[in-house]
Design a protein around this motif. Structure first.
Motif, short mmCIF file in Angstrom:
data_model
loop_
_atom_site.label_atom_id
_atom_site.label_comp_id
_atom_site.label_asym_id
_atom_site.label_seq_id
_atom_site.Cartn_x
_atom_site.Cartn_y
_atom_site.Cartn_z
N PRO A 1 -21.17 -34.47 12.54
CA PRO A 1 -21.79 -34.00 13.78
C PRO A 1 -23.16 -34.63 14.04
O PRO A 1 -23.63 -34.62 15.18
N LEU A 2 -23.78 -35.18 13.00
CA LEU A 2 -25.09 -35.81 13.17
C LEU A 2 -24.98 -37.24 13.69
O LEU A 2 -26.00 -37.90 13.89
N GLY A 3 -23.76 -37.73 13.90
CA GLY A 3 -23.58 -39.10 14.38
C GLY A 3 -23.23 -40.03 13.23
O GLY A 3 -22.84 -39.60 12.14
N GLU A 4 -23.38 -41.31 13.47
CA GLU A 4 -22.99 -42.31 12.47
C GLU A 4 -24.07 -42.41 11.39
O GLU A 4 -25.16 -42.92 11.63
N LEU A 5 -23.75 -41.91 10.22
CA LEU A 5 -24.60 -42.03 9.05
C LEU A 5 -23.96 -43.04 8.10
O LEU A 5 -22.82 -43.47 8.30
N ASP A 6 -24.66 -43.42 7.06
CA ASP A 6 -24.14 -44.40 6.11
C ASP A 6 -22.75 -44.02 5.60
O ASP A 6 -22.58 -42.95 5.00
N GLY A 7 -21.77 -44.87 5.84
CA GLY A 7 -20.43 -44.67 5.28
C GLY A 7 -19.57 -43.66 6.01
O GLY A 7 -18.43 -43.42 5.61
N THR A 8 -20.08 -43.03 7.08
CA THR A 8 -19.26 -42.06 7.80
C THR A 8 -18.46 -42.76 8.89
O THR A 8 -18.80 -43.85 9.33
N LEU A 9 -17.38 -42.12 9.32
CA LEU A 9 -16.51 -42.71 10.33
C LEU A 9 -17.11 -42.57 11.73
O LEU A 9 -17.69 -41.53 12.05
N PRO A 10 -16.95 -43.59 12.57
CA PRO A 10 -17.39 -43.43 13.96
C PRO A 10 -16.51 -42.41 14.67
O PRO A 10 -15.33 -42.25 14.35
N ALA A 11 -17.08 -41.74 15.63
CA ALA A 11 -16.33 -40.74 16.40
C ALA A 11 -15.44 -41.44 17.42
O ALA A 11 -15.77 -42.54 17.89
N PRO A 12 -14.31 -40.84 17.76
CA PRO A 12 -13.50 -41.40 18.85
C PRO A 12 -14.25 -41.32 20.17
O PRO A 12 -15.18 -40.52 20.32
N ASP A 13 -13.85 -42.13 21.13
CA ASP A 13 -14.44 -42.11 22.47
C ASP A 13 -14.29 -40.70 23.05
O ASP A 13 -13.18 -40.19 23.15
N PRO A 14 -15.39 -40.06 23.45
CA PRO A 14 -15.30 -38.70 23.99
C PRO A 14 -14.36 -38.59 25.19
O PRO A 14 -13.78 -37.53 25.43
N ASP A 15 -14.19 -39.69 25.92
CA ASP A 15 -13.34 -39.65 27.11
C ASP A 15 -11.86 -39.46 26.78
O ASP A 15 -11.08 -39.09 27.68
N VAL A 16 -11.46 -39.73 25.55
CA VAL A 16 -10.04 -39.60 25.19
C VAL A 16 -9.77 -38.37 24.32
O VAL A 16 -8.63 -38.12 23.94
N VAL A 17 -10.82 -37.61 24.01
CA VAL A 17 -10.65 -36.45 23.13
C VAL A 17 -10.09 -35.27 23.92
O VAL A 17 -10.65 -34.88 24.96
N SER A 18 -9.00 -34.73 23.44
CA SER A 18 -8.34 -33.59 24.10
C SER A 18 -9.11 -32.31 23.81
O SER A 18 -9.79 -32.18 22.78
N ASP A 19 -8.98 -31.34 24.72
CA ASP A 19 -9.62 -30.04 24.50
C ASP A 19 -8.70 -29.06 23.77
O ASP A 19 -9.05 -27.90 23.56
N VAL A 20 -7.52 -29.52 23.36
CA VAL A 20 -6.60 -28.67 22.60
C VAL A 20 -7.21 -28.38 21.23
O VAL A 20 -7.67 -29.29 20.53
N THR A 21 -7.22 -27.12 20.84
CA THR A 21 -7.80 -26.70 19.57
C THR A 21 -6.72 -26.45 18.52
O THR A 21 -5.54 -26.30 18.85
N VAL A 22 -7.16 -26.37 17.27
CA VAL A 22 -6.24 -26.03 16.18
C VAL A 22 -5.64 -24.65 16.41
O VAL A 22 -4.45 -24.42 16.15
N VAL A 23 -6.46 -23.73 16.92
CA VAL A 23 -5.97 -22.37 17.17
C VAL A 23 -4.83 -22.39 18.18
O VAL A 23 -3.78 -21.76 17.97
N GLU A 24 -5.01 -23.14 19.28
CA GLU A 24 -3.95 -23.25 20.29
C GLU A 24 -2.69 -23.87 19.69
O GLU A 24 -1.57 -23.39 19.91
N ALA A 25 -2.88 -24.97 18.97
CA ALA A 25 -1.73 -25.69 18.40
C ALA A 25 -0.97 -24.81 17.41
O ALA A 25 0.26 -24.87 17.34
N THR A 26 -1.71 -24.02 16.66
CA THR A 26 -1.06 -23.14 15.69
C THR A 26 -0.22 -22.07 16.40
O THR A 26 0.91 -21.77 15.99
N LYS A 27 -0.77 -21.52 17.47
CA LYS A 27 -0.03 -20.50 18.23
C LYS A 27 1.24 -21.08 18.86
O LYS A 27 2.24 -20.39 19.02
N GLU A 28 1.19 -22.37 19.21
CA GLU A 28 2.31 -23.02 19.89
C GLU A 28 3.14 -23.89 18.95
O GLU A 28 3.94 -24.71 19.41
N LEU A 29 2.95 -23.70 17.64
CA LEU A 29 3.65 -24.55 16.68
C LEU A 29 5.16 -24.53 16.88
O LEU A 29 5.82 -25.57 16.83
N SER A 30 5.72 -23.37 17.13
CA SER A 30 7.17 -23.27 17.28
C SER A 30 7.67 -24.09 18.48
O SER A 30 8.79 -24.62 18.45
#
Length: 334
Positions: free
Chosen positions: A295-324
């Motif tokens: 969350p602090l951004g690109e630090l030594d050895g950490t992965l770059p974040a995906p482009d915010p424009d392509v990030v979905s607003d679907v959450t783990v909680v939603e996906a879990t509820k709709e798993l079936s």
């Protein structure tokens, strides 16, 4: 998988990462550090990989001389373990790393969590903060897919040249794993029609481990859903494996949160550890070696974040509820 790490204790703060004194971290003071060192140890449960929690333990011990014992428990068993301790009134854990926001909110509402230190940290809430961000995408075999053929959108996987060369992960693994599938289902550009079209590629459905192994071995050209660390795991034992990761035009991200338990055996060590993990030193230890995005951004050895424009607003909680929904779709089509 269970693991523990511990080391020698000490009574004097020693320099932390970057040469800065660990005692100067926001959210800490000399009194807290002394009390934490008198407690001498910390107990951590979490879902991140062993390598991440060992790096946390080593960095925290190097900074403060405090031992950390950690146990890796993934998914629902982690929530069940903490629930059992809270309900029994015998909390053995000090700090939890969990992706289960619903459980964290429930524990906070029930008085099972302590507020975390008040520091300037991008994702800090009163009772928890994001420790790592992991996006979902594809892996591809660089001997079979290169240059302009590397997919940039999910529609690119429908190219006839990839027929019989796509392997996809079984969504029944977990709600978190199926998150990107559900994001595609909700996306107006894709939806269920996309999965109908994908059927023409005759994809194989396998476990996540088999997805990555198949791509690395050349049995498949493209695999999904995968994570940025998957090629690194393969290459740790096969350095020349022809496998790479890519984000496409719909990306779901899964967060793992830190929370400190109420009535824990080492409350001061827990507060100190939480403050440390929200610092650059702690974030570099946890997410370094290309393990995750901070969350602090690109630090030594950490992965770059995906482009915010392509990030979905679907959450783990939603996906879990709709798993079936996702599992039933896969069973019908594949």
């Amino acid at each position: 998988m269970l693991s523990a790490a511990c080391g020698s204790s000490g009574n004097t703060p020693i320099p932390g990462g970057g040469g800065a004194l660990a005692s100067a971290l926001p959210g800490t003071d000399d009194k807290l550090i002394q009390q934490a060192q008198e407690e001498g140890q910390l107990v951590l449960y979490g879902s991140p990989r062993d390598e991440a929690m060992k790096a946390d333990a080593d960095a925290f011990r190097a900074a403060y001389g405090i031992n950390v014992s950690f146990t890796r428990i993934a998914g629902a068993p982690l929530t069940s373990r903490v629930d059992a301790e809270v309900n029994a009134g015998r909390v053995a854990v000090d700090v939890v790393f969990s992706p289960d926001v619903a459980a964290l909110d429930r524990w906070a509402a029930g008085g099972a969590l302590e507020p975390i230190p008040e520091v300037d940290y991008p994702t800090r809430e009163r009772y928890y903060a994001v420790m790592q961000i992991v996006g979902q995408g594809i892996v591809y075999n660089t001997d079979l897919v290169s240059g302009g053929d590397v997919p940039k959108t999910w529609n690119d996987l429908l190219n006839p040249k990839f027929k019989d060369m796509v392997v996809i992960g079984d969504p029944s693994t977990s709600g978190a794993y199926s998150q990107n599938y559900f994001a595609l289902l909700k996306d107006k550009r894709y939806g269920e029609d996309y999965f109908d079209k994908l059927k023409a590629q005759s994809p194989r459905v396998e476990t996540l481990a088999i997805v990555n192994q198949s791509v690395a071995a050349g049995d498949a050209a493209i695999g999904f859903t995968s994570f940025p660390t998957d090629p690194n795991i393969i290459k740790s034992t096969a350095p020349t494996a022809p496998i790479e990761f890519a984000y496409l035009d719909v990306v779901s991200t899964a967060n793992t949160y830190l929370a400190t338990m109420a009535n824990s055996p080492h409350p001061n060590a827990a507060k100190l550890f939480a403050a440390f993990m929200m610092s650059r030193e702690g974030q570099t230890a946890h997410n370094g070696d290309d393990r995750a995005t901070s969350p602090l951004g690109e630090l030594d050895g950490t992965l770059p974040a995906p482009d915010p424009d392509v990030v979905s607003d679907v959450t783990v909680v939603e996906a879990t509820k709709e798993l079936s929904t996702v599992v039933d779709l896969f069973r019908r089509l594949y």
